[in-house]
Scaffold this motif. Structure first.
Motif: not given
Length: 294
Positions: A62-64, A208-214, A235-240, A244-253
């Motif tokens: 979803v975050f491709c 974002p929010g997945c530190l434990k799994d990382s 750390n280059q994750y870019t919220p595209l 938007k339908r996954f608010p927890e992913l809508d930010r950078r690390i």
């Protein structure tokens, strides 16, 4: 012939125009073939990696970061013969390697192109750049053609992989895939200039929010392979817009999150790793998919 190349097991007749989960038939579609400078230093070097970006994807996260090509919204249809020409053209441009980006669903024609180009003088290493959502049987077809495997290891938590990639089986599939990749290429080999000629680099893109799994991913990789592989902690994750339908992913690390993960890797004893400094999080690693070089 029905397609069972990847773990989706679509069973569609891609030879006759049916679309699999990857959104592609068996006709090769590529969106870019050019020197690429944004890979790990031992892959890009100063000359650049000869990256061929294929359209379609069997994972569809979803975050491709390359959503336009993953969804098969762009790209040019080419033959295996043309792909062989592209490989040789990239070699003539002094690419350090041929970098096959998201190649899983085109494995069969890619192998054909590699046979053609090798017979015509292709000598540089071939890099297989994949999500690791691969069947072992498909990977076995690549033995002798690929020198460097560059897989992701996205998640160890099945709930996260179900939510973001519609693939609860991703962790087990990726573990088996990595084992087969390592069996084929073994410990890393570098030339005198520090460029990787053989080996495996496993990438982990922190979400974002997945530190434990990382942390769990890094722990698994180090406990399984030690320093016989390289781990690229990204750390280059870019919220595209599509997240938007996954608010927890809508930010950078955040810098703090990434530092915690890197510190954890160091505490484990990881030595063979690539890390990104804080500035890279603000950069765009997404090229233009404008059919350059195709």
């Amino acid at each position: 012939m029905k397609c069972y190349l990847c773990p989706r097991n679509c069973g569609v007749d891609r030879d006759h125009g049916e679309l699999g989960f990857c959104r592609e038939t068996n006709e090769i579609v590529a969106a870019r073939a050019a020197l690429h400078f944004w890979e790990e230093p031992c892959i890009s070097g100063e000359a650049g990696s000869g990256a061929v970006f294929f359209a379609g994807c069997n994972l569809q996260c979803v975050f491709c970061q390359n959503a336009s090509i993953a969804r098969a919204e762009t790209g040019k249809t080419i033959s295996a013969e043309r792909l062989a020409d592209i490989f040789l053209e990239l070699q003539e441009k002094h690419a350090l390697n041929i970098n096959l980006v998201t190649p899983t669903h085109f494995v069969l024609p890619i192998i054909e192109a590699l046979k053609i180009s090798t017979a015509r003088g292709l000598e540089i290493p071939v890099v297989y750049n994949t999500s690791a959502y691969e069947k072992v049987a498909t990977l076995k077809r690549l033995e002798g053609y690929v020198s460097v495997f560059l897989p992701d290891f996205k998640y160890l938590d099945a709930d996260i992989s179900r939510k973001y990639s519609n693939a609860a089986d991703y962790p087990g599939i990726a573990k088996a895939a990595l084992q087969e990749m390592f069996r084929q290429v073994g410990k890393p080999v570098f030339d005198s200039n520090g460029r990787m000629e053989k080996g495996m680099i496993v990438r982990h893109l922190m979400l974002p929010g997945c530190l434990k799994d990382s942390k769990a991913v890094i722990k698994y990789l180090y406990e399984t392979y030690g320093d016989d592989i390289f781990i690229s902690i990204m750390n280059q994750y870019t919220p595209l817009p599509q997240v938007k339908r996954f608010p927890e992913l809508d930010r950078r690390i955040s810098e703090q999150e990434y530092d915690q993960l890197v510190d954890y890797a160091i505490a484990l004893g990881v030595e063979n790793a690539f890390i990104q400094d804080g500035d890279t999080a603000a950069e765009s690693f997404i090229p233009d998919f404008d059919n350059e070089g195709v």
